[in-house]
Design an enzyme around this catalytic site. Structure first.
Site, PDB file in Angstrom:
ATOM      1  N   ALA A  30     -73.045  24.766 -17.699  1.00  0.00           N
ATOM      2  CA  ALA A  30     -71.927  25.695 -17.917  1.00  0.00           C
ATOM      3  C   ALA A  30     -71.118  25.743 -16.620  1.00  0.00           C
ATOM      4  CB  ALA A  30     -72.421  27.081 -18.341  1.00  0.00           C
ATOM      5  N   HIS A  32     -68.572  25.737 -13.604  1.00  0.00           N
ATOM      6  CA  HIS A  32     -67.292  26.394 -13.318  1.00  0.00           C
ATOM      7  C   HIS A  32     -66.830  25.931 -11.940  1.00  0.00           C
ATOM      8  CE1 HIS A  32     -69.788  28.965 -10.841  1.00  0.00           C
ATOM      9  NE2 HIS A  32     -70.489  29.358 -11.896  1.00  0.00           N
ATOM     10  N   ALA A  33     -65.711  26.519 -11.480  1.00  0.00           N
ATOM     11  CA  ALA A  33     -65.133  26.053 -10.215  1.00  0.00           C
ATOM     12  C   ALA A  33     -66.096  26.234  -9.030  1.00  0.00           C
ATOM     13  CB  ALA A  33     -63.824  26.775  -9.956  1.00  0.00           C
ATOM     14  N   HIS A  35     -69.388  25.722  -9.088  1.00  0.00           N
ATOM     15  CA  HIS A  35     -70.234  24.517  -9.087  1.00  0.00           C
ATOM     16  C   HIS A  35     -69.430  23.322  -8.548  1.00  0.00           C
ATOM     17  CE1 HIS A  35     -72.287  26.691 -12.586  1.00  0.00           C
ATOM     18  NE2 HIS A  35     -73.283  26.487 -11.748  1.00  0.00           N
ATOM     19  N   GLY A 148     -75.571  27.334  -3.617  1.00  0.00           N
ATOM     20  CA  GLY A 148     -74.533  28.334  -3.397  1.00  0.00           C
ATOM     21  C   GLY A 148     -75.112  29.566  -2.715  1.00  0.00           C
ATOM     22  N   LYS A 149     -74.287  30.155  -1.819  1.00  0.00           N
ATOM     23  CA  LYS A 149     -74.727  31.389  -1.160  1.00  0.00           C
ATOM     24  C   LYS A 149     -74.692  32.563  -2.123  1.00  0.00           C
ATOM     25  CE  LYS A 149     -73.853  32.674   3.164  1.00  0.00           C
ATOM     26  NZ  LYS A 149     -73.099  32.887   4.412  1.00  0.00           N
ATOM     27  N   ASP A 151     -76.315  32.917  -4.710  1.00  0.00           N
ATOM     28  CA  ASP A 151     -77.722  33.235  -4.973  1.00  0.00           C
ATOM     29  C   ASP A 151     -78.464  33.220  -3.637  1.00  0.00           C
ATOM     30  OD1 ASP A 151     -77.920  33.035  -8.136  1.00  0.00           O
ATOM     31  OD2 ASP A 151     -76.595  31.464  -7.429  1.00  0.00           O
ATOM     32  N   GLN A 154     -82.267  33.124  -3.566  1.00  0.00           N
ATOM     33  CA  GLN A 154     -82.751  31.796  -3.955  1.00  0.00           C
ATOM     34  C   GLN A 154     -82.639  30.820  -2.779  1.00  0.00           C
ATOM     35  OE1 GLN A 154     -81.746  29.848  -7.832  1.00  0.00           O
ATOM     36  NE2 GLN A 154     -80.192  28.827  -6.645  1.00  0.00           N
TER      37      GLN A 154
HETATM   38  P1  AMP Z   1     -76.682  27.881 -11.593  1.00  0.00           P
HETATM   39  O1  AMP Z   1     -76.095  26.851 -12.496  1.00  0.00           O
HETATM   40  O2  AMP Z   1     -76.194  29.259 -11.842  1.00  0.00           O
HETATM   41  O3  AMP Z   1     -78.176  27.750 -11.455  1.00  0.00           O
HETATM   42  O4  AMP Z   1     -76.109  27.526 -10.149  1.00  0.00           O
HETATM   43  C1  AMP Z   1     -76.247  26.257  -9.591  1.00  0.00           C
HETATM   44  C2  AMP Z   1     -75.815  26.320  -8.150  1.00  0.00           C
HETATM   45  O5  AMP Z   1     -74.460  26.739  -8.079  1.00  0.00           O
HETATM   46  C3  AMP Z   1     -76.633  27.320  -7.327  1.00  0.00           C
HETATM   47  O6  AMP Z   1     -76.876  26.783  -6.046  1.00  0.00           O
HETATM   48  C4  AMP Z   1     -75.720  28.522  -7.266  1.00  0.00           C
HETATM   49  O7  AMP Z   1     -75.936  29.321  -6.122  1.00  0.00           O
HETATM   50  C5  AMP Z   1     -74.366  27.853  -7.214  1.00  0.00           C
HETATM   51  N1  AMP Z   1     -73.314  28.761  -7.673  1.00  0.00           N
HETATM   52  C6  AMP Z   1     -73.288  29.447  -8.849  1.00  0.00           C
HETATM   53  N2  AMP Z   1     -72.187  30.221  -8.896  1.00  0.00           N
HETATM   54  C7  AMP Z   1     -71.509  30.020  -7.737  1.00  0.00           C
HETATM   55  C8  AMP Z   1     -70.302  30.539  -7.179  1.00  0.00           C
HETATM   56  N3  AMP Z   1     -69.559  31.447  -7.819  1.00  0.00           N
HETATM   57  N4  AMP Z   1     -69.920  30.105  -5.952  1.00  0.00           N
HETATM   58  C9  AMP Z   1     -70.670  29.184  -5.290  1.00  0.00           C
HETATM   59  N5  AMP Z   1     -71.817  28.659  -5.757  1.00  0.00           N
HETATM   60  C10 AMP Z   1     -72.239  29.073  -6.960  1.00  0.00           C
END
Ligand code: AMP
Length: 280
Positions: A30, A32-33, A35, A148-149, A151, A154
């Site tokens: 899913a 987004h910008a 990622h 990403g910071k 999280d 994490q």
């Molecule tokens: P997820 O798909 O939510 O597991 O996120 C995958 C990676 O993208 C993780 O390292 C997240 O911290 C990072 N991430 C998710 N949302 C954002 C965001 N808004 N800004 C920067 N990094 C993000």
């Protein structure tokens, strides 16, 4: 696109033979910008000759609620198109069955940094995260991985795992990407109804307002007060913790993080702001 662990293994061997460095961006899809900004950063970190790999895997063992796992968005075609558009070299898309044996009995357990914040409200979540991230490191043979910071807990836990297990992977971090109204981008945002989407930017506004307080001991209460006035929000936690060890930040001798998790119905959102150490 690769969905087989065996095929990924062959690719890992041939990349290693060619001396090509792999950087991994682990995601649950899913995209987004936010990622895409991580992917862009990943490319810059290895250059044009490096290999940028994105994994898309909605990791079942990190979900504490069946409902959250089931409703997690999975727009696969759209994700693949986005990856193509930003020059990702390969997308790894394993199935849950290929990643986990039914009788699996080994998990990575972190038991300090994961005690508070999201770890306290989502039992087992970070064991699931650490386990899948370690597996992805081993399967891809990446030398770098970008997180990403957004999280931040994490990220801190993964850095700790890399340190404590001597993993030969450099962890790179990238700042939180936000919508123009300040809401942190998240794959879960699409599940907010119109009212919740309108109110959700108040989370970051409340963080910014609390961060401006002179007296840091008032920040958590101020946040709770502001959020309790926001329609449709249920607070999971608000906490002020040391930016590195995630223990309660009683003084501001070092940088701290004001962190929040809330629910809009069954959609859980997290955000945070850094509170710089007080200069002496
Ligand atoms: P997820 O798909 O939510 O597991 O996120 C995958 C990676 O993208 C993780 O390292 C997240 O911290 C990072 N991430 C998710 N949302 C954002 C965001 N808004 N800004 C920067 N990094 C993000």
């Amino acid at each position: 696109m690769i969905d087989s662990i065996a095929e990924l293994g062959e690719m890992r061997v041939s990349l290693a033979r060619a001396g090509q460095q792999t950087v991994l961006v682990p995601t649950m899809g899913a995209l987004h910008a936010g990622h895409l900004s991580l992917i862009d950063f990943a490319r810059k970190s290895v250059g044009e000759s490096g290999f940028v790999m994105v994994s898309i895997f909605v990791n079942p063992i990190q979900f504490d609620k069946a409902n959250d796992l089931e409703k997690y968005p999975r727009p696969l075609e759209d994700d693949l198109e986005k990856c193509r558009s930003v020059g990702v070299d390969v997308v790894f898309l394993p199935t849950a069955e290929s990643m986990y044996h039914q009788d699996r009995s080994v998990l990575v357990n972190e038991n300090q940094l994961s005690r508070r914040l999201c770890g306290a409200s989502r039992p087992g979540h970070f064991d699931g995260v650490c386990t899948v991230v370690l597996k992805l490191f081993l399967l891809t043979g990446c030398v770098k991985a970008v997180f990403g910071k957004k999280d931040f807990q994490q990220l801190a836990i993964i850095r700790r795992m890399v340190r404590d297990l001597n993993l030969p992977v450099e962890i790179l971090e990238h700042p939180t990407f936000r919508e123009t109204d300040g809401l942190a981008m998240s794959s879960r945002n699409v599940r907010l109804n119109a009212d919740a989407r309108m109110n959700a930017p108040q989370i970051y506004r409340a963080l910014q307002k609390a961060a401006r307080l002179e007296d840091h001991s008032l920040m958590v209460d101020q946040m709770k007060q502001d959020l309790s006035r926001c329609e449709g929000i249920e607070i999971d936690y608000v906490d002020l913790v040391d930016a590195e060890n995630l223990q309660p930040a009683f003084d501001l001798e070092r940088d701290a993080i004001l962190a929040v998790a809330v629910f809009f119905g069954d959609v859980r959102l997290i955000d945070h702001i850094t509170i710089p150490a007080k200069k002496r």
